[in-house]
Design an enzyme around this catalytic site. Structure first.
Site, PDB file in Angstrom:
ATOM      1  N   GLN A 102       0.704  -1.306  -0.035  1.00  0.00           N
ATOM      2  CA  GLN A 102      -0.041   0.033   0.031  1.00  0.00           C
ATOM      3  C   GLN A 102       0.923   1.272  -0.315  1.00  0.00           C
ATOM      4  OE1 GLN A 102      -3.119   0.586   2.980  1.00  0.00           O
ATOM      5  NE2 GLN A 102      -4.320  -1.191   2.097  1.00  0.00           N
ATOM      6  N   PHE A 284     -13.072  -1.474   1.903  1.00  0.00           N
ATOM      7  CA  PHE A 284     -11.573  -1.698   1.760  1.00  0.00           C
ATOM      8  C   PHE A 284     -11.161  -1.102   0.626  1.00  0.00           C
ATOM      9  CE2 PHE A 284     -13.319  -4.980   4.613  1.00  0.00           C
ATOM     10  CZ  PHE A 284     -12.873  -4.614   5.688  1.00  0.00           C
ATOM     11  N   LEU A 285     -11.756  -1.343  -0.732  1.00  0.00           N
ATOM     12  CA  LEU A 285     -11.276  -0.760  -1.969  1.00  0.00           C
ATOM     13  C   LEU A 285     -11.380   0.706  -2.040  1.00  0.00           C
ATOM     14  CD1 LEU A 285     -10.198  -1.446  -4.711  1.00  0.00           C
ATOM     15  CD2 LEU A 285     -12.762  -1.556  -5.415  1.00  0.00           C
ATOM     16  N   GLY A 286     -12.397   1.243  -1.409  1.00  0.00           N
ATOM     17  CA  GLY A 286     -12.748   2.636  -1.580  1.00  0.00           C
ATOM     18  C   GLY A 286     -11.299   3.474  -0.900  1.00  0.00           C
ATOM     19  N   ASP A 287     -11.165   2.824   0.224  1.00  0.00           N
ATOM     20  CA  ASP A 287      -9.867   3.460   0.983  1.00  0.00           C
ATOM     21  C   ASP A 287      -8.489   3.289   0.189  1.00  0.00           C
ATOM     22  OD1 ASP A 287      -8.007   4.114   2.981  1.00  0.00           O
ATOM     23  OD2 ASP A 287      -8.133   2.103   3.662  1.00  0.00           O
ATOM     24  N   HIS A 308     -10.704   5.346   8.108  1.00  0.00           N
ATOM     25  CA  HIS A 308      -9.640   5.102   7.193  1.00  0.00           C
ATOM     26  C   HIS A 308      -9.735   6.054   5.890  1.00  0.00           C
ATOM     27  CE1 HIS A 308      -7.673   1.473   8.919  1.00  0.00           C
ATOM     28  NE2 HIS A 308      -6.832   2.029   8.631  1.00  0.00           N
TER      29      HIS A 308
END
EC number: 6.5.1.4
Length: 343
Positions: A102, A284-287, A308
């Site tokens: 990440q 999770f993907l949005g973040d 997040h």
């Protein structure tokens, strides 16, 4: 030299602030100072897993750094000239490989290069590597980012020993991502794995997830099973829905005393919850998309606005001013819109 100053205790105040800040420092060439690092946590300051990502970005950009030690609550990062490299990150424990990526991927997207990371592929409190490969990278490809990623070996808590290798090409064409709501599910897919455990563990996880998804949706479900050897035992499953927009995912990890059927259903239920909102991306993907969306532009519907996500938006805007408009409350579905993309 003008510093970007970041309060590391802002919002959810975790490692995410470090990863995004240092990646953006490499991309922009702006030095960054992060203070109050993880100030609100029981064990404040930098943890070993944060250092791995920071040191990888230091290598990538020939940076000068100060305060890069375990327990440090302030970090100064002055990037040098970034150039394509083969970056090796040897995490001796089950530190998360995906959290290191990440930090690395946004910076490497602008430079290119390859990576080899050892550590944990499927560990608590971080995205499993199959989620990154099949959900995150699928969305990045739609934005024009090409990443090859290969899982050579699994690594679980506490021993790690996983190995992930890959390469990324410099991001030439930045394609805006427009994905608000999904309209149809094409199919479901997934990977259920068991490492140093009997094959039936992976099979039972897959069967339970398949049955749960089929109770709710009529789209076909294909879940692969994988049985492998590594330093220690572990199991997990990642399932995703291929929609007309993006992929949404759900995942779960096995642990001692937790039946494989429970693991499979947990992953399926997480995915079903995200799909029920009608939004094109799970929480999770949005973040994870935020640093990339800032450069590509677009608008994405997310199944849940998380702390997040809000924190990640705040970090990006510390570098570039007002970039995003977030519609929706924390804990509810919402929309992330780029109002001014960064060129």
């Amino acid at each position: 030299m003008e510093w970007v100053e970041i309060d590391g205790s802002y919002g959810e105040g975790g490692g995410q602030i470090l990863r995004t800040s240092v990646a953006l420092s490499v991309i922009t060439g702006k030095p960054v100072r992060i203070y109050n690092i993880r100030a609100n946590r029981p064990n404040p300051g930098l943890r070993p897993q944060h250092l791995h990502g920071i040191l990888a970005l230091k290598e990538l950009s020939n940076a000068k750094i100060k305060g890069a030690s375990v327990g440090s609550t302030e970090l100064e990062f002055i990037p040098g000239k970034a150039e394509p490299k083969h970056v090796r990150v040897p995490i001796k424990t089950a530190g998360s490989i995906t959290l290191v990526l990440q930090a690395l991927l946004p910076a490497m997207a602008f430079i290119g290069g390859s990576f080899e990371i050892t550590g944990g592929t499927d560990v608590p409190w971080s995205p499993p590597v199959d989620y990154l490969k099949h959900v995150t990278l699928y969305a990045l490809e739609k934005m024009g980012i090409k990443v090859e990623l290969e899982i050579k070996r699994r690594g679980h808590y506490p021993r790690g020993g996983g190995l992930v290798v890959g390469r990324i090409e410099p991001w030439e064409e930045k394609k805006p991502l427009k994905a608000l709501k999904w309209e149809r599910i094409e199919w479901f897919a997934g990977i259920s794995h068991a490492t140093n455990l009997p094959a039936h563990v992976a099979e039972r996880q897959a069967k339970a997830a398949r049955e749960r998804l089929s109770e709710v949706y009529s789209a076909p479900v294909e879940i692969e099973t994988e049985v492998s050897r590594s330093l220690g035992p572990g199991s997990g499953i990642v399932v995703w829905a291929e929609t007309d927009k993006l992929r949404l995912g759900g995942d779960a990890l096995g642990k001692r005393g937790k039946p494989a059927e429970v693991v499979g259903r947990e992953a399926a239920d997480e995915l079903i919850e995200a799909l029920k909102t009608g939004m094109a991306a799970d929480r999770f993907l949005g973040d994870q998309l935020i640093p990339f969306l800032a450069f590509a532009g677009g608008e994405v519907g997310v199944s849940e606005i998380t702390n997040h996500l809000v924190t990640n938006v705040w970090v990006v805007e510390k570098f570039f001013g007002n970039v995003f408009e977030v519609e929706g409350e924390v804990g509810k579905p919402g929309t992330l819109r780029v109002v001014k993309s960064v060129l």
